[in-house]
Design an enzyme around this catalytic site. Structure first.
Site, PDB file in Angstrom:
ATOM      1  N   GLU A 150       0.831  -1.206   0.000  1.00  0.00           N
ATOM      2  CA  GLU A 150       0.000   0.000   0.000  1.00  0.00           C
ATOM      3  C   GLU A 150       0.866   1.258   0.000  1.00  0.00           C
ATOM      4  O   GLU A 150       0.586   2.214  -0.738  1.00  0.00           O
ATOM      5  CB  GLU A 150      -0.950  -0.018   1.197  1.00  0.00           C
ATOM      6  CG  GLU A 150      -2.115  -0.985   1.059  1.00  0.00           C
ATOM      7  CD  GLU A 150      -1.747  -2.462   1.148  1.00  0.00           C
ATOM      8  OE1 GLU A 150      -2.580  -3.296   0.758  1.00  0.00           O
ATOM      9  OE2 GLU A 150      -0.632  -2.805   1.609  1.00  0.00           O
ATOM     10  N   ASP A 164       2.139  12.693 -15.279  1.00  0.00           N
ATOM     11  CA  ASP A 164       0.972  13.027 -16.098  1.00  0.00           C
ATOM     12  C   ASP A 164       0.677  14.524 -16.079  1.00  0.00           C
ATOM     13  O   ASP A 164       0.360  15.112 -17.118  1.00  0.00           O
ATOM     14  CB  ASP A 164      -0.252  12.258 -15.607  1.00  0.00           C
ATOM     15  CG  ASP A 164      -1.490  12.614 -16.411  1.00  0.00           C
ATOM     16  OD1 ASP A 164      -1.483  12.373 -17.632  1.00  0.00           O
ATOM     17  OD2 ASP A 164      -2.457  13.142 -15.822  1.00  0.00           O
TER      18      ASP A 164
END
Length: 195
Positions: A150, A164
């Site tokens: 995680e 991005d």
């Protein structure tokens, strides 16, 4: 290699892949390697992928911290610092993406358990000396399996989100050094990255 229906394939290519896997397995378990004996927990007796049964384990408080670095270059770094990227606030969006990703780890990594996280934190820090962003992610849970994946998923997705958000300004952005820094809890106890 087994087919989806449990029967071993009969063609030559699959048979050679199966033989190759068996040879590799025998090398891994060979007493002549000089390594201590170990067991891969995500493979069954015949080498097939499996989800680990954690039901016999004791619940304990588990934490993990992971980091990664995104090297931006001066031009992109200056845009991020001035909050001038066309897509918006890079650091805030990446932080939220990392937290969301930590909560979706079992959907992204097939053999991870779906666990209840009690805490996720993602911090991003701009580094003027090498025009990069350091991302640190922490995850915590009380349960029967660790939260390393995680924490590592959080920093990885945060790093991809930085990419991005910034790719229109430059494609020369590198996500590097994804690693577990610390974990605690469970049978294996405490771990610290020392390299």
């Amino acid at each position: 290699m087994e087919s989806v229906f449990g029967e071993p394939p009969t063609n030559g290519l699959a048979s050679s892949a199966s033989n190759s896997r068996l040879n590799n397995e025998s090398q891994l378990s060979s007493p002549n390697t000089g390594e201590s004996s170990f067991e891969l927990t995500h493979t069954g007796e015949s080498g097939e992928a499996q989800m680990v049964d954690v039901s016999p384990k004791e619940s304990s408080k588990r934490t993990a911290i992971a980091v990664c670095k995104v090297i931006l270059g001066k031009k992109v770094f200056d845009l991020v610092l001035a909050n001038q990227m066309a897509k918006g606030d890079v650091l805030t969006v990446a932080k939220i993406a990392g937290i969301t990703a930590a909560k979706q780890t079992s959907n992204l990594i097939p053999l991870c358990h779906n666990i209840s996280l009690s805490h996720v934190q993602v911090d991003l820090r701009l580094n003027h000396e090498d025009f990069s962003v350091t991302i640190e992610g922490e995850a915590a849970s009380t349960g029967k399996t660790g939260v390393e994946m995680e924490a590592m998923t959080a920093v990885s997705i945060a790093g991809l989100t930085v990419y991005d958000m910034c790719k229109a300004a430059s494609k020369d952005i590198a996500i590097t050094d994804v690693r577990l820094m610390h974990k605690s809890g469970g049978k294996s106890g405490e771990y610290w990255w020392t390299q």
